[in-house]
Structures are given as C-alpha cells and as structure tokens.
Design an enzyme around this catalytic site. Structure first.
Site, PDB file in Angstrom:
ATOM      1  CG  ASP A  69       0.667  -5.205   6.706  1.00 43.45           C
ATOM      2  OD1 ASP A  69       0.103  -4.099   6.819  1.00 43.45           O
ATOM      3  OD2 ASP A  69       1.467  -5.462   5.788  1.00 43.45           O
ATOM      4  CB  CYS A  75      -0.587  -2.013   8.720  1.00 45.25           C
ATOM      5  SG  CYS A  75      -1.527  -0.945   7.607  1.00 45.25           S
ATOM      6  CB  CYS A  96       3.834   1.513   3.062  1.00 43.28           C
ATOM      7  SG  CYS A  96       2.815   0.067   2.713  1.00 43.28           S
ATOM      8  CG  HIS A 151       2.775  -3.864   1.244  1.00 40.41           C
ATOM      9  ND1 HIS A 151       2.002  -3.639   2.366  1.00 40.41           N
ATOM     10  CD2 HIS A 151       2.223  -4.935   0.622  1.00 40.41           C
ATOM     11  CE1 HIS A 151       1.029  -4.537   2.415  1.00 40.41           C
ATOM     12  NE2 HIS A 151       1.146  -5.335   1.365  1.00 40.41           N
TER      13      HIS A 151
END
Length: 256
Positions: free
Chosen positions: A11, A74, A181, A183
C-alpha cells in the site's frame, strides 16, 4: 511458486493494514510481508506513469522476498497499475482491492450513497466502469484530497476538522458510505460521528475471500506459523510500531 512462500501485500502507507487484518482472519497460517511505501505516499495525486513505476518496483522487491501471491491493498494502485502488473508478471497471481460499490448494489441499492475515495481512484477507468454498471442513481462522489495522508500522520484534530468541512455536507442525506481507500476504515468511527448512523462498505473482506480461493485452487495454502513482516520504504520505526498496534486492535496479531 511453493506453498511456503509469503503473501506480499503493499500500500502507499499503513492503510492496507485494514486489508491484512481480514486476510489473517481467514488465513491465519500464512506468512505475510507488508510493504508500506511511505516515501511516496500519497499515491492519489500522482500520474498513472508514476504509480505504475512505483508499483513495479515494489513488486520486484516482493518477488525477491519469495512471495507466492501479491495483494494490492491500495485502491489507487489497483485502479491504475494492476493490468500492467498482471501482463508483466504472468508467473504470479495478483489480488487487487477495489471500491465496494457493487456491495451497495447487492445489499442496499435503494439507499442514498456517499462514495469516499482518492482523486486518482475516482478518475480511473476501473472505478467509472464499476459506477456505470451498478449506479443506483442516488450516489454522491467525494474525492477526498489529502485525507489518506492525514490518516497516515494520525493527527486526530486535523482529521476531525477535515471531515466536518467535507462530509458534514452529507449529514442526513446519505445512508450508505463506501470507503474507497483502505486508510478510511481506520477513521470509520470519526466518519460516523459526523454523518450519524450509516452503513459502511469496504472491499477488504471480499478480497480476503478471493485470495483464499486463489491459494486453494492453486494448491498454495500454507500450514505455517502465520508470521507478519513489515517493511517501510523510509524504514520508519515509529510507523512499524503504529502498524502493529493497529493490526492488533483490528483483531490481527502483533507478532513479527
């Protein structure tokens, strides 16, 4: 390839820990190596050529580390580079994350939906094909410029201010939120504090299931110790420490 080889996961930073945690849940005996490219984070505002080159370099490293399969954790890298990588490295399977918009179509089609993703993912052909195919015609697209970078830094006040000024506009307007995403699931609680009760969708669990199928079908399942290795392109020890803390909180392991 041999069954004792590692699962390589990469990622642009530590956000892919949300993917790794799902992999560990259903493949606890697999040895994994996670590569965080903090030197080049974020990917979302880079050109396609830059992203492809970065991913190519990481894949070369992971292959040298005896990886039997590579997971692109990612969304931007998946959208921009997976076709190139599959064509170049035909000897190794790739499993790529993608925004979980199809899950909205399957489970909550009638509800207004907010898709949060990077600019790179939003503009990609892969995402736009997905949107066109499964559009519920009540979807808001929000390119979250800089959000992944803020999560990477872990500044809670900065994240809170960002969310209030961006997704706050959608409070009481959406019931689904696609976290496009890897994250973003790390701040799911903070997103909910701004939007209220919404249903979240992300592609990590489906990716883990696809990965298990690939390993099973190719006779590559391992019965090992399930060790997790962490590599960072800047060799940031504080990032490694935070990575394993998050992984443990998500129900993974902190064993190195």
């Amino acid at each position: 390839m041999n069954r004792s080889g590692k699962i390589g996961i990469f990622d642009s930073g530590i956000g892919g820990v949300t993917v790794l945690s799902e992999i560990i849940k259903i493949l606890p005996n697999e040895n994994c190596i996670y590569y965080s490219d903090s030197k080049n984070n974020p990917y979302g505002d880079k050109t396609d050529e830059e992203i492809i080159q970065l991913c190519d370099n990481i894949v070369q490293y992971l292959i040298k580390e005896d990886c039997k399969v590579i997971v692109i954790a990612c969304n931007t890298a998946s959208a921009k580079a997976v076709n190139f990588l599959r064509e170049k490295y035909t000897q190794i399977p790739f499993v790529a994350i993608e925004p979980a918009y199809k899950m909205v179509h399957d489970f909550a089609y009638s509800k207004p939906t907010l898709v949060m993703a990077t600019k790179g993912t939003m503009e990609s052909e892969k995402f736009n094909c997905l949107l066109k195919k499964y559009d519920n015609h009540q979807t808001f697209l929000l390119p979250c410029m800089g959000l992944a970078d803020k999560i990477e830094r872990g500044d809670k006040e900065e994240i809170k201010s960002y969310l209030e000024n961006t997704i706050g506009l959608y409070k009481n307007k959406v019931e689904n939120v696609v976290l496009g995403c890897t994250h973003y699931p790390l701040i799911q609680k903070e997103i909910q504090e701004v939007l209220g009760q919404v249903q979240f969708f992300n592609g990590a669990s489906n990716l883990a299931k696809r990965l298990k199928d690939i390993l099973t079908n190719n006779g590559l399942l391992n019965n090992g110790e399930g060790k997790i290795l962490f590599e960072d392109s800047q060799n940031l020890k504080e990032k490694e420490k935070r990575f394993f803390m998050i992984l443990e909180r998500l129900g993974g392991t902190n064993e190195k």
